[in-house]
Design a protein around this motif. Structure first.
Motif, PDB file in Angstrom:
ATOM      1  N   THR A 286     -62.861 -85.191 -23.990  1.00 51.01           N
ATOM      2  CA  THR A 286     -62.080 -83.953 -23.941  1.00 51.01           C
ATOM      3  C   THR A 286     -61.474 -83.651 -25.303  1.00 51.01           C
ATOM      4  O   THR A 286     -61.486 -82.514 -25.772  1.00 51.01           O
ATOM      5  CB  THR A 286     -60.947 -84.083 -22.891  1.00 51.01           C
ATOM      6  N   GLN A 287     -60.966 -84.698 -25.954  1.00 54.56           N
ATOM      7  CA  GLN A 287     -60.353 -84.502 -27.265  1.00 54.56           C
ATOM      8  C   GLN A 287     -61.401 -84.093 -28.301  1.00 54.56           C
ATOM      9  O   GLN A 287     -61.181 -83.188 -29.104  1.00 54.56           O
ATOM     10  CB  GLN A 287     -59.642 -85.786 -27.696  1.00 54.56           C
ATOM     11  N   ARG A 288     -62.538 -84.786 -28.276  1.00 56.02           N
ATOM     12  CA  ARG A 288     -63.609 -84.457 -29.231  1.00 56.02           C
ATOM     13  C   ARG A 288     -64.106 -83.030 -29.002  1.00 56.02           C
ATOM     14  O   ARG A 288     -64.396 -82.307 -29.941  1.00 56.02           O
ATOM     15  CB  ARG A 288     -64.781 -85.438 -29.077  1.00 56.02           C
ATOM     16  N   LEU A 289     -64.206 -82.630 -27.730  1.00 56.65           N
ATOM     17  CA  LEU A 289     -64.665 -81.284 -27.403  1.00 56.65           C
ATOM     18  C   LEU A 289     -63.673 -80.249 -27.937  1.00 56.65           C
ATOM     19  O   LEU A 289     -64.077 -79.211 -28.483  1.00 56.65           O
ATOM     20  CB  LEU A 289     -64.827 -81.141 -25.887  1.00 56.65           C
ATOM     21  N   ALA A 290     -62.364 -80.541 -27.785  1.00 57.86           N
ATOM     22  CA  ALA A 290     -61.336 -79.619 -28.279  1.00 57.86           C
ATOM     23  C   ALA A 290     -61.452 -79.444 -29.795  1.00 57.86           C
ATOM     24  O   ALA A 290     -61.391 -78.324 -30.317  1.00 57.86           O
ATOM     25  CB  ALA A 290     -59.948 -80.140 -27.908  1.00 57.86           C
ATOM     26  N   LEU A 291     -61.658 -80.562 -30.495  1.00 58.95           N
ATOM     27  CA  LEU A 291     -61.784 -80.495 -31.958  1.00 58.95           C
ATOM     28  C   LEU A 291     -63.063 -79.753 -32.348  1.00 58.95           C
ATOM     29  O   LEU A 291     -63.078 -78.972 -33.298  1.00 58.95           O
ATOM     30  CB  LEU A 291     -61.790 -81.907 -32.561  1.00 58.95           C
TER      31      LEU A 291
ATOM     32  N   ILE B 216     -63.348 -90.095 -20.684  1.00 62.34           N
ATOM     33  CA  ILE B 216     -63.168 -88.657 -20.448  1.00 62.34           C
ATOM     34  C   ILE B 216     -62.117 -88.098 -21.407  1.00 62.34           C
ATOM     35  O   ILE B 216     -62.281 -87.017 -21.962  1.00 62.34           O
ATOM     36  CB  ILE B 216     -62.761 -88.395 -18.977  1.00 62.34           C
ATOM     37  N   LYS B 217     -61.058 -88.882 -21.606  1.00 59.32           N
ATOM     38  CA  LYS B 217     -60.011 -88.431 -22.532  1.00 59.32           C
ATOM     39  C   LYS B 217     -60.601 -88.222 -23.918  1.00 59.32           C
ATOM     40  O   LYS B 217     -60.386 -87.198 -24.553  1.00 59.32           O
ATOM     41  CB  LYS B 217     -58.875 -89.468 -22.585  1.00 59.32           C
ATOM     42  N   ARG B 218     -61.372 -89.211 -24.379  1.00 54.54           N
ATOM     43  CA  ARG B 218     -61.947 -89.136 -25.721  1.00 54.54           C
ATOM     44  C   ARG B 218     -62.914 -87.955 -25.829  1.00 54.54           C
ATOM     45  O   ARG B 218     -62.905 -87.221 -26.809  1.00 54.54           O
ATOM     46  CB  ARG B 218     -62.652 -90.471 -26.044  1.00 54.54           C
TER      47      ARG B 218
ATOM     48  N   GLU C  72     -64.640 -77.445 -30.576  1.00 54.86           N
ATOM     49  CA  GLU C  72     -64.501 -76.004 -30.298  1.00 54.86           C
ATOM     50  C   GLU C  72     -63.753 -75.305 -31.420  1.00 54.86           C
ATOM     51  O   GLU C  72     -64.122 -74.210 -31.844  1.00 54.86           O
ATOM     52  CB  GLU C  72     -63.748 -75.799 -28.975  1.00 54.86           C
ATOM     53  N   GLU C  73     -62.688 -75.968 -31.916  1.00 55.06           N
ATOM     54  CA  GLU C  73     -61.929 -75.392 -33.011  1.00 55.06           C
ATOM     55  C   GLU C  73     -62.801 -75.310 -34.264  1.00 55.06           C
ATOM     56  O   GLU C  73     -62.785 -74.320 -35.001  1.00 55.06           O
ATOM     57  CB  GLU C  73     -60.664 -76.226 -33.268  1.00 55.06           C
TER      58      GLU C  73
ATOM     59  N   ARG D 167     -65.126 -72.451 -33.901  1.00 55.49           N
ATOM     60  CA  ARG D 167     -64.400 -71.186 -34.094  1.00 55.49           C
ATOM     61  C   ARG D 167     -64.209 -70.910 -35.584  1.00 55.49           C
ATOM     62  O   ARG D 167     -64.399 -69.791 -36.051  1.00 55.49           O
ATOM     63  CB  ARG D 167     -63.036 -71.255 -33.387  1.00 55.49           C
TER      64      ARG D 167
END
Lengths: 121, 248
Positions: free
Chosen positions: A100-105, A96-98, A107-108, A111
Motif C-alpha cells: 500500500t505504501q509503495r503504491l501510494a509513492l 499489504i502495508k508495504r 501514484e505520486e 502524477r
C-alpha cells in the motif's frame, strides 16, 4: 482397541490424507500450509497402528485414559494451527502495508511525471 | 545540516474533508518554502481533492492501513525525496500551524533529532482532555521516565518534528502500524536519537472521529504495555541502530 474402532480410525486417517493430497494437487491448498494437516493424518494412522505407543504416552504424561491423551494431542494441534494462521496473517499484514505504501509513492511519482509532461491529472 | 533545510510538513488524514484544506493553506502561510504531504488513509470523502486543491502532495493509501502506517508512508516519501526535516501534525485542526516554528528551531540548531510538541510542558496548558487520556499520558510518561531517565509530559503527542536521522530510522520498517506513541519514543531513545519536548498550544479537534474513541483506550493501554516490553527486550537491535545512525 476394538475392531470397529480400528477400521473407523484408519478410514478417517486415510481419507484425511487423500483429501489433503487432492487439495494440494488441485492447487486449493498451498504446500506450505499442508504439512500440519498431513501430520495430523499420519498421526491418526500412527496411533491406530501402534496403539501401545498411545498407552505408553498416557502413562508417561500421567493421563488416566488414552482418550484424555488423544484430546490433549488434538487440542495441541488446533493451537499450533491457530499459531500458524496468526503468523501467516501477521506476515500478510506487513506485506499489504508495504505494498500500500509503495503504491501510494508510485501514484505520486506517476502524477509528477504526468505534470512534467503537461498532461492533466 | 544545510543552511536552508528542505522541510516536509506531513499530515496523515482520514475523512477530514471540510477541515484539511484550510489547515494546508495555513501551513503554507506559515512555512511558504515547505512542501506539504497529506497521506490519505483510504478516506471515503473529499479529503484528497481538498488537500490537493490547497496545494498539498497527496499520497493515497488504496486501503485503510492505520495511523502508524500512514505516518510511515510519509517517512518513506521524505526519505526517498531527501528531505532534511519532517514536521508531522494532525489534519483535524488540533495542531496549530503557527506552532510549527517551535518544532523547527531545535531541529535547525541540531539540538535534537525528535522534537515533541507538548500540551503540558513549560506551563503550556489550557488544553482540556479526558481523565482517562490524562491518566494514560501520565502513566506511560512515568514508564518512559523509568526506562529512559528522561521525562515526557506528553508522550502521546503526534505533533512532532524529525531530523534526517530520525526520518531514516522511522522509514526502516521498525515503525508500528497502530498507536505509535511511547514505544516509538523508547526505541528512538535506545537507538541514540535525541528527543526534546517543546511547549505548544493545541485546540480541541474541530470535527471527525478520534482514533481514541470508544473502546480504543483499553486496547491502546494493553498494546502499549506489551510494545514497551518488546522494545525493552530488543536491546541488540537498538544498539545496532545506534551504531548505524551515528555514522549518518
Amino acid at each position: 482397541m476394538l475392531y470397529q474402532q480400528f477400521i473407523v480410525s484408519v478410514a478417517v486417517g486415510v481419507l484425511l490424507l487423500v483429501l489433503i493430497i487432492r487439495l494440494v494437487q488441485r492447487g486449493s491448498l498451498d504446500i506450505a500450509y499442508c504439512w500440519l494437516w498431513l501430520g495430523v493424518g499420519a498421526g491418526i494412522l500412527l496411533v491406530v497402528l501402534h496403539y501401545d505407543w498411545l498407552t505408553r504416552l498416557s502413562e508417561w504424561i500421567g493421563a488416566v485414559t488414552q482418550t484424555t491423551t488423544l484430546f490433549l494431542l488434538g487440542f495441541m494441534v488446533v493451537l499450533l494451527m491457530c499459531l500458524q494462521f496468526s503468523l501467516v496473517i501477521s506476515a500478510h499484514r506487513r506485506q499489504i502495508k508495504r505494498l500500500t505504501q509503495r503504491l501510494a509513492l508510485l501514484e505520486e511519482s506517476c502524477r509528477c511525471t504526468k505534470c512534467d509532461r503537461g498532461e492533466s491529472t | 545540516m544545510k543552511a536552508e533545510p528542505r522541510i516536509l510538513v506531513m499530515m496523515p488524514a482520514l475523512n477530514e474533508a471540510g477541515r484539511i484544506g484550510s489547515v494546508v493553506r495555513e501551513v503554507f502561510s506559515i512555512l511558504p518554502s515547505a512542501d506539504v504531504v497529506v497521506v490519505n488513509d483510504g478516506s471515503s470523502d473529499a479529503t484528497a481533492r481538498e488537500a490537493q486543491g490547497a496545494g498539498a502532495i497527496v499520497l493515497p493509501h488504496a486501503v485503510r492501513m492505520g495511523y502508524g502506517a500512514s505516518l510511515e508512508t510519509g517517512y518513506l516519501y521524505a526519505d526517498q525525496q531527501g528531505y532534511d526535516v519532517v514536521l508531522q501534525m494532525d489534519s483535524d485542526g488540533q495542531h496549530l500551524p503557527g506552532e510549527l516554528h517551535s518544532l523547527l528551531k531545535p531541529l535547525e540548531s541540531g539540538e535534537a533529532d525528535i522534537v515533541i510538541g507538548s500540551r503540558f510542558a513549560g506551563g503550556a496548558s489550557g488544553f482540556k482532555t479526558s481523565f482517562i487520556r490524562r491518566f494514560g499520558q501520565r502513566f506511560f510518561g512515568g514508564l518512559l521516565w523509568m526506562m529512559t531517565g528522561q521525562r515526557f509530559s506528553d508522550p502521546t503527542s503526534g505533533f512532532q518534528g524529525l531530523s534526517r536521522r530520525a526520518i531514516r530510522f522511522f522509514s526502516s520498517g521498525v515503525f508500528p502500524c497502530d498507536y505509535p506513541d511511547a514505544d516509538v519514543l523508547l526505541m528512538a531513545h535506545r537507538s541514540g536519537l535525541r528527543i526534546r519536548e517543546v511547549p505548544v498550544r493545541m485546540v480541541a479537534r474541530s470535527g471527525g472521529i478520534s482514533m481514541h474513541a470508544g473502546w480504543a483506550p483499553l486496547y491502546y493501554g494493553m498494546k502499549m504495555l506489551l510494545a514497551l516490553f518488546m522494545v525493552g527486550l530488543n536491546r541488540s537491535q537498538w544498539r545496532q541502530w545506534k551504531h548505524h545512525l551515528e555514522s549518518l
